[in-house]
Design a protein around this motif. Structure first.
Motif, PDB file in Angstrom:
ATOM      1  N   ARG A 177      32.664 -14.095  48.184  1.00  0.00           N
ATOM      2  CA  ARG A 177      32.708 -12.654  47.889  1.00  0.00           C
ATOM      3  C   ARG A 177      33.352 -11.894  49.062  1.00  0.00           C
ATOM      4  O   ARG A 177      34.231 -11.057  48.867  1.00  0.00           O
ATOM      5  N   VAL A 178      32.907 -12.220  50.279  1.00  0.00           N
ATOM      6  CA  VAL A 178      33.458 -11.545  51.459  1.00  0.00           C
ATOM      7  C   VAL A 178      34.912 -11.945  51.672  1.00  0.00           C
ATOM      8  O   VAL A 178      35.736 -11.117  52.067  1.00  0.00           O
ATOM      9  N   TYR A 229      37.498 -17.683  56.568  1.00  0.00           N
ATOM     10  CA  TYR A 229      36.469 -17.833  55.541  1.00  0.00           C
ATOM     11  C   TYR A 229      35.116 -17.509  56.173  1.00  0.00           C
ATOM     12  O   TYR A 229      34.679 -18.181  57.104  1.00  0.00           O
ATOM     13  N   PRO A 230      34.423 -16.469  55.684  1.00  0.00           N
ATOM     14  CA  PRO A 230      33.171 -15.996  56.281  1.00  0.00           C
ATOM     15  C   PRO A 230      31.985 -16.925  56.024  1.00  0.00           C
ATOM     16  O   PRO A 230      31.845 -17.499  54.949  1.00  0.00           O
ATOM     17  N   TYR A 238      31.572  -9.451  60.341  1.00  0.00           N
ATOM     18  CA  TYR A 238      31.525 -10.763  59.698  1.00  0.00           C
ATOM     19  C   TYR A 238      31.982 -11.805  60.695  1.00  0.00           C
ATOM     20  O   TYR A 238      32.842 -11.540  61.536  1.00  0.00           O
ATOM     21  N   PHE A 239      31.436 -13.010  60.561  1.00  0.00           N
ATOM     22  CA  PHE A 239      31.885 -14.153  61.342  1.00  0.00           C
ATOM     23  C   PHE A 239      32.536 -15.120  60.376  1.00  0.00           C
ATOM     24  O   PHE A 239      31.971 -15.419  59.316  1.00  0.00           O
ATOM     25  N   CYS A 284      35.285 -12.940  64.905  1.00  0.00           N
ATOM     26  CA  CYS A 284      34.432 -11.835  64.495  1.00  0.00           C
ATOM     27  C   CYS A 284      35.333 -10.753  63.901  1.00  0.00           C
ATOM     28  O   CYS A 284      36.263 -10.280  64.566  1.00  0.00           O
ATOM     29  N   ILE A 285      35.060 -10.395  62.665  1.00  0.00           N
ATOM     30  CA  ILE A 285      35.792  -9.334  61.983  1.00  0.00           C
ATOM     31  C   ILE A 285      34.970  -8.053  62.142  1.00  0.00           C
ATOM     32  O   ILE A 285      33.789  -8.027  61.792  1.00  0.00           O
ATOM     33  N   GLY A 286      35.583  -7.023  62.671  1.00  0.00           N
ATOM     34  CA  GLY A 286      34.881  -5.766  62.899  1.00  0.00           C
ATOM     35  C   GLY A 286      34.387  -5.130  61.616  1.00  0.00           C
ATOM     36  O   GLY A 286      34.912  -5.381  60.531  1.00  0.00           O
ATOM     37  N   ALA A 287      33.356  -4.313  61.731  1.00  0.00           N
ATOM     38  CA  ALA A 287      32.831  -3.581  60.581  1.00  0.00           C
ATOM     39  C   ALA A 287      33.952  -2.792  59.915  1.00  0.00           C
ATOM     40  O   ALA A 287      34.831  -2.261  60.587  1.00  0.00           O
TER      41      ALA A 287
END
Length: 168
Positions: free
Chosen positions: A67-68, A96-97, A106-107, A123-126
């Protein structure tokens, strides 16, 4: 990796099933398989939720991770992913999270990188606000998040997380 278990998870990953799971044709990293079989689904340091290794769990690496992943792909195609700092569109498309912070980061694994059964972690920022290199494995990520290196991974406003795991 020393972690104090606050409560046990109701969703432990099965070692054989974890070995068989493929994410976009790639095997799950060894450190994630080991973690999921030992600790399962839950929250690290009171902040980071590690997705379940049970493929039918609604917050699993398969279901929630997929989903992410679609959110990430949409943010690229709709041109709202911020490609700073240190990020590029090719790398972001390979992510891929497998975990999320309660603050919206998200990581994710870069499925086209790494070695020895691991993928590089970012790490994907908010709100898709940038990308930072995080670690070479889940063990290294935990060490960074629970130490002063958290600022380099998640940003200057963070303090080291406690070495705790709360099963969900």
């Amino acid at each position: 990796m020393e972690i104090q278990v606050v409560s046990k998870s109701s969703s432990l990953g099965d070692a054989q099933e974890l070995n068989a799971i493929r994410i976009l044709g790639h095997q799950l990293p060894a450190s994630y398989r080991k973690f999921s079989a030992a600790f399962g689904y839950g929250r690290l340091g009171g902040l980071v939720i590690i997705y379940s290794g049970d493929p039918i769990h609604p917050d699993s690496v398969i279901i929630q991770g997929g989903r992410v992943k679609s959110f990430i792909d949409e943010s690229i195609s709709e041109d709202y992913f911020e490609f700073r700092p240190a990020s590029d569109e090719r790398r972001i498309g390979n992510l891929y999270p497998f975990a999320a912070s309660e603050n919206g980061e998200y990581f994710a694994w870069d499925l086209n990188s790494g070695e020895e059964g691991e993928y590089l972690i970012y790490c994907i920022g908010a709100r898709m606000a940038g990308l930072r290199y995080a670690a070479r494995s889940l063990d290294e990520l935990f060490d960074k998040l629970c130490g002063d290196s958290i600022r380099g991974v998640m940003g200057p406003g963070y303090k080291p997380l406690p070495r705790t795991f709360e099963g969900l």
